[in-house]
Design an enzyme around this catalytic site. Structure first.
Site, PDB file in Angstrom:
ATOM      1  N   LYS A 229      42.790  -8.216  -9.623  1.00  0.00           N
ATOM      2  CA  LYS A 229      44.063  -8.879  -9.978  1.00  0.00           C
ATOM      3  C   LYS A 229      43.953  -9.379 -11.408  1.00  0.00           C
ATOM      4  CE  LYS A 229      43.053 -11.509  -6.634  1.00  0.00           C
ATOM      5  NZ  LYS A 229      43.013 -12.800  -5.933  1.00  0.00           N
ATOM      6  N   ASP A 262      45.388 -16.530  -2.444  1.00  0.00           N
ATOM      7  CA  ASP A 262      45.356 -16.442  -0.975  1.00  0.00           C
ATOM      8  C   ASP A 262      46.614 -15.738  -0.472  1.00  0.00           C
ATOM      9  OD1 ASP A 262      43.105 -18.043  -1.264  1.00  0.00           O
ATOM     10  OD2 ASP A 262      44.247 -19.885  -0.945  1.00  0.00           O
TER      11      ASP A 262
END
Ligand code: KDG
Length: 303
Positions: A229, A262
């Site tokens: 990411k 998350d």
């Protein structure tokens, strides 16, 4: 004769790790503020919540102290539809974390050493409970909590595989918890051995000195599916020997970044369980992260 009770359905995902009470300063820094919000934090619990919000079934496995913060955590996770696989420890407290929020990054302060969750140990999760579970998810926070937690994660990999579940691991380096040397070696070991691993490009650079997604892949060559990411740029998936897939991140007005990683993992895993194509799984991760980036809590808003 009354029919036999139907067996409790097995959750699709089991998320294993610590959740804590969260005290967030409001209006002024922690050192000065007179008001604060009380909530909960914990990467794996957040992923379980995100999975349920995406329509999947998830359990959160951990340990809590026999105290009001522990009750608060279990009540909130249950309210959000997460199944609890929790042991209560009469002799150790639930951990607590304080947060000074910021848009770029938030400062966190832990009061978690010796917590009930830090006493998880190999065999904490009976292997037989994993039968039928599709994904077991944990993060790099868990092996950083204690030696016994690290041994628990090692065992979890073995037991999850034996049960036919995928092992999902989010690197989540938390600098305050351990030395760089220990983090670099341990996070390499667990990420490389995972079926699905998530890592931030910037955290990888900090811990491994790898600058690009391709360099991170070269550092973790055995991981089944590696997701790198890169903040507001996007995310790249490296699937085995196939070509990498990149999906740009949507533009959002960031309110507070904590919890977005998350949410990304939850969105990605939910789409994985749906059997979606890799690009759609990345897009689902981005969409879930965007919902958390645009709010103050670690969790997606209810309703
Ligand atoms: O992942 C977002 C926070 O909830 C998380 O950072 C809290 O588990 C946490 C930790 O250990 O920092």
């Amino acid at each position: 004769m009354s029919p036999a009770p139907s067996p409790t359905p097995v959750p699709e995902v089991v998320c294993v790790g610590e959740s804590m009470g969260l005290v967030t300063a409001l209006g002024a820094p922690l050192a000065e503020t007179e008001s604060a919000a009380l909530g909960l934090a914990g990467a794996e619990g957040n992923v379980a919540v995100g999975l349920v919000a995406a329509g999947r079934t998830a359990a959160w496995a951990s340990r809590l102290g026999d105290d009001p913060i522990g009750i608060r955590i279990s009540t909130e996770l249950q309210r959000r539809g997460v199944e609890l696989w929790v042991e209560t420890d009469a002799d150790a407290p639930t951990g607590v974390m304080f947060k000074d929020p910021g848009t770029e990054s938030s400062s966190v302060y832990y009061y978690r050493r010796g917590s009930a969750a830090s006493r998880m140990a190999a065999g904490f999760l009976d292997a037989s409970r994993l039968a039928g579970v599709r994904v077991v998810h944990t993060t790099g926070i868990t092996p950083a909590l204690s030696e016994s937690c690290r041994a628990m994660v090692d065992r979890l990999y073995v037991d999850a595989r034996a049960a036919g579940a995928l092992v999902s691991f989010d690197v989540n380096d938390r600098r305050a918890l351990w030395t760089m040397e220990d983090a670099a070696a341990t996070l390499t070991r667990f990420a490389d051995a995972a079926d699905i691993a998530f890592v931030g490009r910037d955290e990888a650079e900090r811990i491994w000195g790898t600058a690009t997604p391709t360099e991170i892949r070269a550092h973790l060559p055995h991981c089944g599916l590696l997701i790198v990411k890169d903040g507001d740029i996007g995310a790249t998936a490296f699937p085995g020997d196939d070509e990498p897939v990149f999906v740009p991140a949507p533009r959002v007005e960031v309110v507070e970044p904590v919890g977005a990683g998350d949410a990304f993992a939850a969105g990605f895993l939910a789409a994985t369980l749906d059997g979606a194509a890799l690009a759609d799984r990345l897009a689902a991760g981005h969409a879930a992260a965007a919902r958390v980036l645009t709010t103050h809590g670690d969790l997606p808003p209810l309703g």
